[in-house]
Design a protein around this motif. Structure first.
Motif, PDB file in Angstrom:
ATOM      1  N   LEU B  69      34.161 -24.955  45.061  1.00 51.59           N
ATOM      2  CA  LEU B  69      33.325 -26.142  44.858  1.00 51.59           C
ATOM      3  C   LEU B  69      34.159 -27.292  44.289  1.00 51.59           C
ATOM      4  N   PRO B  70      33.751 -28.542  44.574  1.00 51.94           N
ATOM      5  CA  PRO B  70      34.463 -29.688  44.004  1.00 51.94           C
ATOM      6  C   PRO B  70      34.181 -29.818  42.507  1.00 51.94           C
ATOM      7  N   ALA B  71      35.016 -30.584  41.813  1.00 53.28           N
ATOM      8  CA  ALA B  71      34.906 -30.731  40.360  1.00 53.28           C
ATOM      9  C   ALA B  71      33.511 -31.186  39.937  1.00 53.28           C
ATOM     10  N   ARG B  72      32.903 -32.130  40.689  1.00 56.86           N
ATOM     11  CA  ARG B  72      31.596 -32.637  40.273  1.00 56.86           C
ATOM     12  C   ARG B  72      30.532 -31.526  40.287  1.00 56.86           C
ATOM     13  N   SER B  73      30.695 -30.535  41.167  1.00 55.96           N
ATOM     14  CA  SER B  73      29.736 -29.422  41.197  1.00 55.96           C
ATOM     15  C   SER B  73      29.886 -28.539  39.965  1.00 55.96           C
ATOM     16  N   TRP B  74      31.141 -28.255  39.607  1.00 51.01           N
ATOM     17  CA  TRP B  74      31.367 -27.428  38.411  1.00 51.01           C
ATOM     18  C   TRP B  74      30.841 -28.147  37.167  1.00 51.01           C
ATOM     19  N   ALA B  76      28.353 -30.249  37.040  1.00 47.35           N
ATOM     20  CA  ALA B  76      26.887 -30.166  37.058  1.00 47.35           C
ATOM     21  C   ALA B  76      26.425 -28.771  36.643  1.00 47.35           C
ATOM     22  N   LEU B  77      27.136 -27.744  37.098  1.00 47.49           N
ATOM     23  CA  LEU B  77      26.775 -26.373  36.710  1.00 47.49           C
ATOM     24  C   LEU B  77      26.913 -26.194  35.199  1.00 47.49           C
ATOM     25  N   LEU B  78      28.030 -26.694  34.651  1.00 43.51           N
ATOM     26  CA  LEU B  78      28.268 -26.524  33.212  1.00 43.51           C
ATOM     27  C   LEU B  78      27.276 -27.341  32.385  1.00 43.51           C
ATOM     28  N   ASP B  79      26.782 -28.445  32.948  1.00 42.73           N
ATOM     29  CA  ASP B  79      25.810 -29.249  32.215  1.00 42.73           C
ATOM     30  C   ASP B  79      24.421 -28.611  32.220  1.00 42.73           C
ATOM     31  N   ILE B 124      32.311 -31.506  52.326  1.00 40.25           N
ATOM     32  CA  ILE B 124      31.142 -31.884  51.523  1.00 40.25           C
ATOM     33  C   ILE B 124      31.086 -33.405  51.383  1.00 40.25           C
ATOM     34  N   PRO B 125      30.001 -34.046  51.883  1.00 40.71           N
ATOM     35  CA  PRO B 125      29.891 -35.505  51.761  1.00 40.71           C
ATOM     36  C   PRO B 125      29.936 -35.930  50.295  1.00 40.71           C
ATOM     37  N   ALA B 126      30.567 -37.081  50.030  1.00 33.92           N
ATOM     38  CA  ALA B 126      30.749 -37.557  48.661  1.00 33.92           C
ATOM     39  C   ALA B 126      29.416 -37.750  47.941  1.00 33.92           C
ATOM     40  N   SER B 127      28.337 -37.945  48.718  1.00 34.29           N
ATOM     41  CA  SER B 127      27.032 -38.189  48.110  1.00 34.29           C
ATOM     42  C   SER B 127      26.376 -36.888  47.642  1.00 34.29           C
ATOM     43  N   GLU B 128      26.985 -35.742  47.976  1.00 33.96           N
ATOM     44  CA  GLU B 128      26.347 -34.462  47.634  1.00 33.96           C
ATOM     45  C   GLU B 128      27.090 -33.726  46.524  1.00 33.96           C
ATOM     46  N   THR B 129      26.308 -33.069  45.663  1.00 34.50           N
ATOM     47  CA  THR B 129      26.863 -32.240  44.592  1.00 34.50           C
ATOM     48  C   THR B 129      26.219 -30.856  44.669  1.00 34.50           C
ATOM     49  N   PRO B 130      26.693 -30.032  45.600  1.00 34.74           N
ATOM     50  CA  PRO B 130      26.054 -28.710  45.744  1.00 34.74           C
ATOM     51  C   PRO B 130      26.299 -27.850  44.503  1.00 34.74           C
TER      52      PRO B 130
END
Lengths: 127, 190
Positions: B69-74, B76-79, B124-130
């Protein structure tokens, strides 16, 4: 010399035992009664209502504490919880506190009281 | 002198083998080779090796490689560990910060990304945070041939998130289709 060696060999176990002991002592301050393995066993076997029907500790840890369990939601194998089968268990205070908090919330739908946590750990430590 | 010659040969053979795997860009060809030269090839995803991550994030499920997963997903998970897919996975602020450092520097879109990770990030499109790798098109494209009944109705699998139930070498970072064994179904043939 031999006694010294023996003492050194036993040292890790002693410090481990004292982490469990230290945790039990901290729970004791808020517990009405002496901890009981029997009450812990009853709690362990109790069921509570949950999203999928009923929930109990054995959902993830299995019916036999000396054998591996399977996580109810993810299917991951969980190593045996009984210290007799898995000496790593109940040796780290932070692990015990963290998992009792999470697992009580999931299983009972609320945090366990200090009395309940003391009873549960006392029961588990005899397994 | 008697020693040097065989050594040079071995070195030559090793660099040839490595060159074959690394130097080949064609995906199909690379996939074909994966099945044969596991010893020399790079992992599909660098396995998660950080001990804190393995113990804090590998207790309830397989310790997912950071490259999934990209950094922004991790982030979001940690938050959101207080409600983690219906479970409570809360950690202290100090441990969360430590994991944030590890996961974001090894993420699919990080400089450390290797194997399949950069392709995952690019898909993964930049607009998405899976929040799930299993929700990405990359994953779905690789798994659309699997009959859902062999997953959800199979007590030994349960969910597509249980990577290691089917990918026998997942812990080493290898997801090669030749090493897949769906429990109760045996070897995967397509």
């Amino acid at each position: 010399m031999r006694t010294l060696l023996l003492a050194l060999l036993l040292l890790p176990n002693l410090t481990h035992a004292s982490e469990l002991q230290g945790l039990l002592d901290s729970y004791r301050a808020n517990a009405g009664e002496a901890f009981s393995a029997e009450r812990g066993a009853t709690l362990w076997q109790s069921t509570w209502p949950g999203a999928e029907g009923t929930r109990q500790c054995a959902d993830c840890h299995g019916a036999d504490l000396r054998r591996s369990g399977r996580h109810a939601k993810t299917g991951k194998t969980i190593e045996p919880l009984a210290p007799s089968a898995n000496p790593q268990r109940l040796t780290q205070r932070s692990e015990m506190e963290k998992w009792l908090l999470r697992n009580c919330k999931w299983t009972l739908g609320r945090p366990c009281s200090d009395q309940e946590k003391g009873d549960l750990l006392t029961y588990l430590s005899t397994q | 002198m008697r020693l040097r010659y065989p050594l040079t040969l071995t070195a030559l053979a090793l660099s040839l083998a490595a060159g074959l795997v690394i130097g080949d860009d064609d995906e199909h060809e690379r996939d074909r080779q994966r099945g044969h030269s596991t010893m020399f090839r790079q992992a599909d995803f660098s396995p998660a090796q950080d001990p804190t991550y393995r113990s804090e994030c590998g207790g309830c499920h397989f310790a997912y490689p950071p490259g999934l997963l990209p950094a922004r997903s991790w982030e979001a998970l940690l938050d959101g560990l207080g409600d983690h897919f219906g479970d409570n996975a809360e950690l202290s602020d100090a441990v969360t910060a430590q994991l944030r450092g590890y996961l974001t520097t090894q993420a699919a879109d990080s400089a450390e990304a290797s194997g399949r990770a950069p392709a995952v990030a690019a898909s993964i499109p930049a607009s998405e945070t899976p929040l799930r790798f299993t929700a990405t098109r990359y994953f779905q494209r690789k798994h659309h041939e699997i009959d859902p009944r062999t997953v959800h109705d199979n007590p030994q699998v349960g969910s597509l998130s249980a990577c290691a139930a089917c990918h026998t070498q997942a812990d080493a970072g290898s997801f090669d289709e030749h090493q897949v064994r769906i429990p109760g179904m045996g070897r995967w043939e397509d």
